[in-house]
Write an enzyme that holds these catalytic residues in place. Structure first.
Site, short mmCIF file in Angstrom:
data_model
loop_
_atom_site.label_atom_id
_atom_site.label_comp_id
_atom_site.label_asym_id
_atom_site.label_seq_id
_atom_site.Cartn_x
_atom_site.Cartn_y
_atom_site.Cartn_z
N SER A 69 0.38 -2.62 -6.80
CA SER A 69 -0.67 -1.97 -6.60
C SER A 69 -1.30 -1.07 -7.78
O SER A 69 -0.52 -0.39 -8.61
CB SER A 69 -0.34 -0.98 -5.39
OG SER A 69 -1.43 0.09 -5.30
N LYS A 82 -6.26 -2.05 9.95
CA LYS A 82 -5.90 -1.19 9.22
C LYS A 82 -6.12 0.24 9.64
O LYS A 82 -5.78 1.25 9.41
CB LYS A 82 -6.10 -1.51 7.89
CG LYS A 82 -5.28 -2.65 7.39
CD LYS A 82 -5.61 -2.93 5.80
CE LYS A 82 -4.92 -1.91 4.91
NZ LYS A 82 -4.71 -2.25 3.41
N TYR A 135 4.45 5.59 -1.76
CA TYR A 135 3.93 4.06 -1.69
C TYR A 135 3.81 3.67 -3.18
O TYR A 135 4.26 2.57 -3.48
CB TYR A 135 2.46 4.07 -1.07
CG TYR A 135 1.92 2.68 -1.42
CD1 TYR A 135 2.07 1.60 -0.34
CD2 TYR A 135 0.66 2.82 -2.15
CE1 TYR A 135 1.42 0.47 -0.72
CE2 TYR A 135 -0.21 1.60 -2.34
CZ TYR A 135 0.40 0.38 -1.53
OH TYR A 135 -0.28 -0.71 -1.63
N1 LIG Z 1 -5.77 -3.61 0.31
C1 LIG Z 1 -5.64 -3.31 -0.51
O1 LIG Z 1 -6.70 -2.85 -1.35
C2 LIG Z 1 -4.45 -3.10 -1.51
C3 LIG Z 1 -4.37 -2.73 -3.01
C4 LIG Z 1 -3.12 -2.61 -3.58
C5 LIG Z 1 -2.11 -3.13 -3.11
N2 LIG Z 1 -2.12 -3.89 -1.80
C6 LIG Z 1 -0.71 -4.42 -1.34
O2 LIG Z 1 -1.25 -5.82 -0.89
C7 LIG Z 1 -0.23 -6.20 0.14
C8 LIG Z 1 -1.02 -6.50 1.41
O3 LIG Z 1 -1.77 -5.29 1.93
P1 LIG Z 1 -2.88 -5.59 2.92
O4 LIG Z 1 -4.03 -4.52 2.73
O5 LIG Z 1 -3.16 -6.72 3.25
O6 LIG Z 1 -2.49 -4.65 4.15
P2 LIG Z 1 -1.96 -4.99 5.72
O7 LIG Z 1 -1.20 -3.62 6.08
O8 LIG Z 1 -2.88 -5.41 6.35
O9 LIG Z 1 -0.97 -6.06 5.55
C9 LIG Z 1 0.57 -5.90 5.39
C10 LIG Z 1 1.31 -6.80 6.35
O10 LIG Z 1 2.89 -6.49 6.20
C11 LIG Z 1 3.48 -6.76 7.39
N3 LIG Z 1 4.65 -5.90 7.23
C12 LIG Z 1 4.82 -4.69 7.18
N4 LIG Z 1 6.36 -4.35 7.02
C13 LIG Z 1 6.95 -5.64 7.00
C14 LIG Z 1 8.21 -5.85 7.21
N5 LIG Z 1 9.11 -4.95 7.07
N6 LIG Z 1 8.54 -7.15 7.60
C15 LIG Z 1 7.75 -8.04 7.67
N7 LIG Z 1 6.27 -7.60 7.60
C16 LIG Z 1 5.92 -6.51 7.61
C17 LIG Z 1 2.46 -6.20 8.30
O11 LIG Z 1 2.72 -6.35 9.68
C18 LIG Z 1 1.15 -6.36 7.84
O12 LIG Z 1 0.73 -7.77 8.36
C19 LIG Z 1 0.52 -5.18 0.56
O13 LIG Z 1 1.76 -5.25 -0.36
C20 LIG Z 1 -0.14 -3.97 -0.12
O14 LIG Z 1 0.68 -2.95 -0.83
C21 LIG Z 1 -3.34 -3.93 -1.06
#
Ligand SMILES: NC(=O)c1ccc[n+]([C@@H]2O[C@H](COP(=O)([O-])OP(=O)(O)OC[C@H]3O[C@@H](n4cnc5c(N)ncnc54)[C@H](O)[C@@H]3O)[C@@H](O)[C@H]2O)c1
Length: 300
Positions: free
Chosen positions: A111, A170, A134
């Site tokens: 991230s 979210k 985080y």
């Molecule tokens: N959306 C953004 O802008 C952004 C920016 C930087 C990094 N990220 C990273 O991208 C990835 C996806 O993020 P997102 O925006 O899709 O978020 P999201 O919350 O929609 O997706 C995360 C998923 O992980 C699952 N999860 C959480 N803990 C878990 C566990 N212990 N076992 C199994 N599943 C688990 C959740 O149920 C969810 O479906 C993450 O790693 C996040 O840190 C996202």
């Protein structure tokens, strides 16, 4: 084409990746414990879905050509810091061990939060500025990955501010683009912090999916995934008002945040360009218009 394990596939970015990889003809197995994600994001997905926690040993059959690890606690302001660190690091350690044991390549989500209020444009090798559990968890993941670069193919992607279809589950941590579009679509004024000069590098999820797929063929390393362009909150809100042909007016309010808030994020995209062959195709205006069309069609 291949067999791919996708963790966090019921989440925002994960579900978009699942749908695209399926269209390309890959066999996909999703592992997600539905902590923040939802099965509603997987309408049309016909691969295997396993409801399981990535911090626990995985009982999976067969060999995977690649693993894409998205599962994490994704709310940077989630109240339980210890749980954020433990879930994100134990999950990563477990998946890394699984990938190593089965000789699968690994692509995981890091991230841009790790750069904090560092100097822009953010370069992959600059000093981190970590002010949330985080961000700490993501930087620690990158450090662990770095220690394995010589032994396996492992690629970390520092996503910037991602927006697009399938993020509504979210709630508050959904993108600013999503919240502002919703406000204006509902006939309200878009609300931003005074005086709207805070800057973010917003990237459309379709570009993030492409970068993630390209990363499966990249050399081990950590890469920024952004557009390289920073946009102020004020310009973002005005673009959304214009895209929706609305008469709404920006409403400013006091930010509740102090030092521990990112005031300017912008990716240096040169490493992603040379190492992944990635450059964002969607500019902010086009991404917003495409997203609005999707929101209007699906009432998402
Ligand atoms: N959306 C953004 O802008 C952004 C920016 C930087 C990094 N990220 C990273 O991208 C990835 C996806 O993020 P997102 O925006 O899709 O978020 P999201 O919350 O929609 O997706 C995360 C998923 O992980 C699952 N999860 C959480 N803990 C878990 C566990 N212990 N076992 C199994 N599943 C688990 C959740 O149920 C969810 O479906 C993450 O790693 C996040 O840190 C996202």
């Amino acid at each position: 084409m291949g067999k791919i394990l996708l963790t966090g596939g019921a989440g925002f970015i994960g579900a978009n990746i699942a749908i695209k990889l399926q269209k390309m003809g890959n066999e996909i197995v999703i592992v997600d414990n539905l902590f923040s994600g939802t099965k509603k994001n997987l309408v049309g997905f016909d691969g295997q879905f396993i409801e399981a926690d990535v911090t626990k040993p995985l009982e999976l059959e067969g060999k995977f050509d690649a693993i894409i690890h998205q599962a994490a606690i994704t709310d940077a302001r989630f109240g339980n810091e210890e749980m954020t660190l433990k879930t994100n690091l134990d999950g990563f350690g477990n998946i890394l061990g699984f990938a190593k044991k089965h000789s699968s390549k690994l692509v995981y989500a890091s991230s841009a939060s790790i750069y904090g209020n560092g100097k822009v444009p953010f370069k992959e090798d600059q000093k981190p500025d970590l002010f949330s559990a985080y961000a700490k968890s993501k930087f620690e993941m990158d450090a662990i990955a770095g220690a394995h670069f010589g032994e396996m193919q492992i690629v970390g992607l520092r996503y910037f501010n991602v927006f697009g279809p399938l993020e509504s589950h979210k709630g508050r941590p959904a993108s600013m683009v999503y919240h502002l579009i919703k406000q204006v679509m509902d006939g309200k004024n878009p609300r931003i912090f005074k005086w709207g000069e805070q800057i973010r590098d917003h990237i459309y999820v379709k570009d993030v999916v492409d970068a993630t797929i390209l990363a499966m063929d990249a050399k081990s390393g950590i890469y920024n995934v952004g557009t390289g362009i920073g946009t102020s909150f004020k310009d973002l809100a005005n673009t959304i008002i214009k895209s929706l042909k609305s008469n709404s007016k920006i409403e400013y309010f006091d930010s509740p945040y102090g030092k521990d808030y990112q005031y300017n994020t912008q990716a240096d995209i040169s490493k992603a360009r040379s190492g992944l062959g990635f450059k964002a195709k969607w500019n902010l205006e086009e991404g917003i218009l495409d997203y609005i069309k999707w929101l209007e069609k699906t009432k998402g």
